[in-house]
Design a protein around this motif. Structure first.
Motif, PDB file in Angstrom:
ATOM      1  N   VAL A  28     -97.413  16.792  62.364  1.00  0.00           N
ATOM      2  CA  VAL A  28     -98.589  16.523  63.212  1.00  0.00           C
ATOM      3  C   VAL A  28     -98.237  16.727  64.687  1.00  0.00           C
ATOM      4  CG1 VAL A  28    -100.177  14.731  64.004  1.00  0.00           C
ATOM      5  CG2 VAL A  28     -99.659  14.957  61.582  1.00  0.00           C
ATOM      6  N   PHE A  29     -99.139  17.410  65.408  1.00  0.00           N
ATOM      7  CA  PHE A  29     -98.887  17.726  66.816  1.00  0.00           C
ATOM      8  C   PHE A  29     -99.128  16.496  67.686  1.00  0.00           C
ATOM      9  CE2 PHE A  29    -100.253  19.098  71.028  1.00  0.00           C
ATOM     10  CZ  PHE A  29     -99.227  19.967  71.369  1.00  0.00           C
ATOM     11  N   GLY A  30     -98.300  16.355  68.712  1.00  0.00           N
ATOM     12  CA  GLY A  30     -98.585  15.365  69.751  1.00  0.00           C
ATOM     13  C   GLY A  30     -98.014  13.978  69.513  1.00  0.00           C
ATOM     14  N   ALA A  31     -97.115  13.835  68.523  1.00  0.00           N
ATOM     15  CA  ALA A  31     -96.526  12.515  68.269  1.00  0.00           C
ATOM     16  C   ALA A  31     -95.525  12.163  69.376  1.00  0.00           C
ATOM     17  CB  ALA A  31     -95.839  12.509  66.911  1.00  0.00           C
ATOM     18  N   GLU A  32     -95.180  10.895  69.462  1.00  0.00           N
ATOM     19  CA  GLU A  32     -94.139  10.449  70.399  1.00  0.00           C
ATOM     20  C   GLU A  32     -92.862  11.248  70.150  1.00  0.00           C
ATOM     21  OE1 GLU A  32     -93.722   7.649  72.763  1.00  0.00           O
ATOM     22  OE2 GLU A  32     -95.770   8.403  72.894  1.00  0.00           O
ATOM     23  N   PRO A  33     -92.123  11.596  71.213  1.00  0.00           N
ATOM     24  CA  PRO A  33     -90.928  12.427  71.039  1.00  0.00           C
ATOM     25  C   PRO A  33     -89.977  11.893  69.968  1.00  0.00           C
ATOM     26  CG  PRO A  33     -91.314  11.979  73.364  1.00  0.00           C
ATOM     27  CD  PRO A  33     -92.349  11.232  72.609  1.00  0.00           C
ATOM     28  N   ASN A  34     -89.497  12.801  69.148  1.00  0.00           N
ATOM     29  CA  ASN A  34     -88.453  12.532  68.157  1.00  0.00           C
ATOM     30  C   ASN A  34     -88.811  11.525  67.064  1.00  0.00           C
ATOM     31  OD1 ASN A  34     -86.348  14.342  69.102  1.00  0.00           O
ATOM     32  ND2 ASN A  34     -86.338  13.052  70.938  1.00  0.00           N
ATOM     33  N   THR A  35     -90.097  11.181  66.945  1.00  0.00           N
ATOM     34  CA  THR A  35     -90.474  10.274  65.864  1.00  0.00           C
ATOM     35  C   THR A  35     -90.719  11.039  64.569  1.00  0.00           C
ATOM     36  OG1 THR A  35     -92.786  10.398  66.580  1.00  0.00           O
ATOM     37  CG2 THR A  35     -91.499   8.510  67.364  1.00  0.00           C
ATOM     38  N   GLN A  36     -90.750  12.371  64.653  1.00  0.00           N
ATOM     39  CA  GLN A  36     -90.948  13.174  63.449  1.00  0.00           C
ATOM     40  C   GLN A  36     -89.756  14.111  63.226  1.00  0.00           C
ATOM     41  OE1 GLN A  36     -95.808  13.077  63.663  1.00  0.00           O
ATOM     42  NE2 GLN A  36     -94.795  14.988  64.112  1.00  0.00           N
ATOM     43  N   ALA A  37     -88.592  13.629  63.621  1.00  0.00           N
ATOM     44  CA  ALA A  37     -87.378  14.419  63.427  1.00  0.00           C
ATOM     45  C   ALA A  37     -86.471  13.662  62.465  1.00  0.00           C
ATOM     46  CB  ALA A  37     -86.680  14.633  64.769  1.00  0.00           C
ATOM     47  N   SER A  38     -86.337  14.187  61.258  1.00  0.00           N
ATOM     48  CA  SER A  38     -85.531  13.521  60.237  1.00  0.00           C
ATOM     49  C   SER A  38     -84.078  13.969  60.351  1.00  0.00           C
ATOM     50  CB  SER A  38     -86.067  13.860  58.853  1.00  0.00           C
ATOM     51  OG  SER A  38     -85.749  15.215  58.567  1.00  0.00           O
ATOM     52  N   LEU A  39     -83.235  13.422  59.484  1.00  0.00           N
ATOM     53  CA  LEU A  39     -81.816  13.803  59.503  1.00  0.00           C
ATOM     54  C   LEU A  39     -81.638  15.302  59.313  1.00  0.00           C
ATOM     55  CD1 LEU A  39     -80.320  10.895  57.358  1.00  0.00           C
ATOM     56  CD2 LEU A  39     -79.950  11.295  59.796  1.00  0.00           C
ATOM     57  N   VAL A  40     -82.465  15.889  58.445  1.00  0.00           N
ATOM     58  CA  VAL A  40     -82.375  17.343  58.199  1.00  0.00           C
ATOM     59  C   VAL A  40     -82.726  18.097  59.486  1.00  0.00           C
ATOM     60  CG1 VAL A  40     -83.411  19.270  56.928  1.00  0.00           C
ATOM     61  CG2 VAL A  40     -82.862  17.149  55.738  1.00  0.00           C
ATOM     62  N   ASP A  41     -83.793  17.655  60.149  1.00  0.00           N
ATOM     63  CA  ASP A  41     -84.236  18.335  61.373  1.00  0.00           C
ATOM     64  C   ASP A  41     -83.210  18.159  62.496  1.00  0.00           C
ATOM     65  OD1 ASP A  41     -86.649  18.747  59.972  1.00  0.00           O
ATOM     66  OD2 ASP A  41     -87.340  16.763  60.606  1.00  0.00           O
ATOM     67  N   LEU A  42     -82.485  17.044  62.458  1.00  0.00           N
ATOM     68  CA  LEU A  42     -81.487  16.781  63.496  1.00  0.00           C
ATOM     69  C   LEU A  42     -80.177  17.506  63.212  1.00  0.00           C
ATOM     70  CD1 LEU A  42     -81.963  12.925  63.996  1.00  0.00           C
ATOM     71  CD2 LEU A  42     -82.731  14.738  65.511  1.00  0.00           C
ATOM     72  N   GLY A  43     -80.074  18.107  62.038  1.00  0.00           N
ATOM     73  CA  GLY A  43     -78.864  18.849  61.696  1.00  0.00           C
ATOM     74  C   GLY A  43     -77.655  17.950  61.502  1.00  0.00           C
ATOM     75  N   LYS A 130     -88.243  21.290  71.392  1.00  0.00           N
ATOM     76  CA  LYS A 130     -88.711  21.643  72.733  1.00  0.00           C
ATOM     77  C   LYS A 130     -87.770  21.075  73.771  1.00  0.00           C
ATOM     78  CE  LYS A 130     -93.660  21.904  72.211  1.00  0.00           C
ATOM     79  NZ  LYS A 130     -94.885  21.122  72.283  1.00  0.00           N
ATOM     80  N   SER A 131     -87.471  21.894  74.775  1.00  0.00           N
ATOM     81  CA  SER A 131     -86.651  21.420  75.888  1.00  0.00           C
ATOM     82  C   SER A 131     -87.570  21.128  77.060  1.00  0.00           C
ATOM     83  CB  SER A 131     -85.652  22.497  76.312  1.00  0.00           C
ATOM     84  OG  SER A 131     -84.878  22.895  75.209  1.00  0.00           O
ATOM     85  N   ASP A 143     -86.947  17.173  72.685  1.00  0.00           N
ATOM     86  CA  ASP A 143     -87.838  16.586  71.685  1.00  0.00           C
ATOM     87  C   ASP A 143     -87.746  17.457  70.434  1.00  0.00           C
ATOM     88  OD1 ASP A 143     -89.852  15.605  70.131  1.00  0.00           O
ATOM     89  OD2 ASP A 143     -91.497  16.165  71.484  1.00  0.00           O
ATOM     90  N   LEU A 144     -87.298  16.858  69.335  1.00  0.00           N
ATOM     91  CA  LEU A 144     -87.069  17.661  68.128  1.00  0.00           C
ATOM     92  C   LEU A 144     -88.190  17.520  67.092  1.00  0.00           C
ATOM     93  CD1 LEU A 144     -83.233  17.103  67.951  1.00  0.00           C
ATOM     94  CD2 LEU A 144     -84.427  19.199  68.582  1.00  0.00           C
ATOM     95  N   ASN A 145     -89.342  16.994  67.513  1.00  0.00           N
ATOM     96  CA  ASN A 145     -90.463  16.891  66.565  1.00  0.00           C
ATOM     97  C   ASN A 145     -90.856  18.245  65.997  1.00  0.00           C
ATOM     98  OD1 ASN A 145     -90.709  14.164  66.738  1.00  0.00           O
ATOM     99  ND2 ASN A 145     -92.472  14.187  68.132  1.00  0.00           N
ATOM    100  N   ARG A 146     -90.773  19.280  66.828  1.00  0.00           N
ATOM    101  CA  ARG A 146     -91.198  20.603  66.367  1.00  0.00           C
ATOM    102  C   ARG A 146     -90.114  21.295  65.530  1.00  0.00           C
ATOM    103  NH1 ARG A 146     -92.799  25.120  70.744  1.00  0.00           N
ATOM    104  NH2 ARG A 146     -90.547  25.420  70.631  1.00  0.00           N
TER     105      ARG A 146
END
Lengths: 481, 95
Positions: A28-43, A130-131, A143-146
């Protein structure tokens, strides 16, 4: 001797899946930064990606829509580079065996001609984060939500010869992916981003010139500006005896300038290799046929149907059929008011200009399709005049209620009753005897203009509620009397 | 294929590895040996053989498109060197 511009596009399309391509985090677009970044997304170490089936289905739907060959077996590669918004140190993408093979798209040019643009391939990959370069005490914010949002990257052949063609292609792609429902098409949110490859060559030459790539343009206007700027730069450079370097360029929309991204020059070795964390993906005929069966009506087919079914002009159809949302809105209005031409006029006219003025998508229109349809019914049965309709529309736009409520509360109902109108006409004629005599003394060809005076007086007397057509007719009879 | 000092330095830079000056010679030699092995393999006639995408003879299972992760930002950011307003802070990136 003239120059020819050669343009190819790489288009990143964010797929409208609920979750990411390799993880179960929300997109979902526009969430608080890094609240949609899971362990996989964080590498994080030890994680394993698992491919989202819907992302594959959407990619296959796109491939089918452009008549492309679908790869039954495809796999992912790692594209290695270092950037803080790419935590794994590589982007998981497809190179050797992308899901969508060669295809083609018909575009409409501003002069009405059509042209075919070949698609080289389209592949699945993940988006980066996003940087944010605003100053955080001399640091950058990430912000790693994307990160991990599924993308298809659509790569065209260098088949376009002007910025107008490039824009027509981009618009057509937009209308295809939104019609398919595989992308929300919100360009301001980065749902579609364009990389433009530009080169120039002497007219008549068959050899391609050295190209540059201008990255990450997210509007048609920026694309047009960036292309114009780059073409001019390359021609000036060559005419001054220089050579174009193959490089990546960044366009700055605020200053309307572009510059070379020098840092990429030395790092431009991505060392692709097959991703060991992901097995090859195999899809069968059943998967492909199910995707085919789920294809909605595509813009070209819809355009043909609108011509045939609603007998509209080519212009109206081009405005109404290109986008699924507009097309659905128009069809709803027409279903209610049963007059396609009237519906087309309002949807492409008053409604479009209001939406445009307030930068609203038609799906967020304050006036719903049913509401507009009901208002047009009142135009059709002569309850309100065209002018009254504009007042009703404005009020509906401000959420003041339904057309019928507004007509009643604002007293916009036209007086079409002959008796009432005749009484008003008699009154006006009695009050303006000099003008009546003048009218009667004038030759027929001058009377047409003079009648306007009386119509104006009557409209004023009725506070705009008189049916102007009716007034005209009755007046003529009485004056010519 | 031979690998020289510049190649080692370039590769190290791409991988963001720092190599001690004293190790460069040894590393160059080791990598050259590896590449010699690659040369040996490349001499084999592989025409008509599909490139191997994965050593396992298996195919990827696909996942249903469902959101299964919840927000664990606070936990994840505990190990981050610097954060602010939910963002990870990194040395300024100038592109």
């Amino acid at each position: 001797m003239g120059w020819e511009t050669v343009i190819g596009l790489e288009v990143h399309v964010q797929l409208a899946t609920k979750s990411k391509i390799f993880s179960g985090a929300s997109t979902v677009f526009g969430a608080e930064p890094n609240t949609q970044a899971s362990l996989v997304d964080l590498g994080m170490p030890g994680i394993l990606p698992v491919v989202n089936e819907q992302a594959y289905r959407y990619a296959v739907m796109f491939g089918l829509a452009i008549d492309a060959k679908i790869s039954k077996r495809s796999y992912f590669e790692r594209k290695n580079y270092f950037y803080p918004d790419l935590p794994k140190g590589y982007q998981t993408t497809q190179l050797e065996q992308p899901i969508v093979g060669p295809g083609h798209i018909q575009i409409q040019l501003p002069n009405g001609d059509t042209k075919e643009v070949r698609i080289h391939h389209a592949h699945l990959e993940e988006d980066a984060g996003k940087s944010l370069h605003e100053d955080f005490h001399g640091m950058s914010g990430i912000d790693l939500n994307r990160a991990g949002t599924p993308l298809i990257e659509i790569v065209s052949e260098p088949d376009m010869r002007s910025s107008a063609e490039a824009v027509a292609f981009a618009k057509k792609l937009h209308s295809i992916v939104t019609s398919l429902g595989i992308c929300d098409g919100e360009m301001s949110q980065g749902s579609m981003r364009f990389d433009v490859n530009v080169s120039v060559r002497k007219k008549g030459s068959e050899v391609l010139g050295t190209r540059t790539e201008t990255k990450n343009l997210n509007s048609y206007r920026f694309m047009e500006e960036a292309i114009a700027l780059e073409v001019e730069r390359q021609i000036d450079l060559i005419e001054d005896g220089g050579t174009v370097l193959q490089e990546t360029r960044l366009y700055n929309a605020d200053t309307r300038t572009a510059r070379s991204m020098r840092s990429k020059e030395e790092a431009n070795d991505y060392r692709y290799f097959p991703c060991p964390d992901l097995l090859p993906v195999e899809i069968d005929d059943e998967f492909i046929e199910a995707a085919r069966a789920s294809l909605p009506e595509l813009p070209d087919a819809r355009q043909a149907r609108f011509m045939d079914q609603y007998k509209l002009s080519e212009y109206d159809v081009s405005q109404l059929a290109q986008y699924r949302d507009t097309a659905e809105y128009f069809e709803k209005v027409t279903k209610t008011c049963k007059d396609a031409k009237l519906a087309a006029n309002w949807v492409t006219g008053e409604l479009a200009s209001r939406l445009n003025k307030e930068s609203l998508n038609i799906t967020h229109s304050p006036v719903g399709a049913d509401q507009l349809g009901e208002m047009l019914l009142r135009v059709k049965d002569d309850t309100i005049s065209g002018k009254g309709a504009k007042t009703v529309f404005d009020s509906m736009w401000n959420k003041e209620g339904s057309a019928d409520d507004i007509i009643a509360s604002k007293g916009l109902k036209q007086v079409s009753d002959s008796g009432a109108l005749e009484a008003m006409i008699d009154e006006v004629m009695a009050a303006n005897t000099a003008q009546v005599e003048q009218y009667r003394a004038s030759p027929a060809e001058k009377r047409g203009k003079m009648i306007g005076f009386f119509v104006g007086q009557i409209m004023k007397a009725s506070r705009g509620s008189a049916n102007p057509g009716q007034v005209n007719k009755l007046l003529k009879v009485k004056l010519d009397g | 294929m031979s690998f020289d000092r510049t190649d080692v330095e370039r590769t190290a830079h791409l991988a963001r590895l720092s190599i001690n000056e004293s190790d460069i010679e040894n590393t160059t030699e080791t990598l050259t040996h590896i590449l010699q092995l690659v040369d040996q393999m490349q001499a084999v006639d592989t025409s008509g053989i599909t490139p191997l995408a994965h050593p396992l003879e298996a195919v990827q299972r696909l996942r249903a498109d469902q959101v299964t992760e919840s927000d664990q930002r606070d936990a994840f950011q505990q190990i981050a060197p610097a954060t602010e307003n939910g963002l990870y802070l990194v040395p300024k990136v100038i592109d």
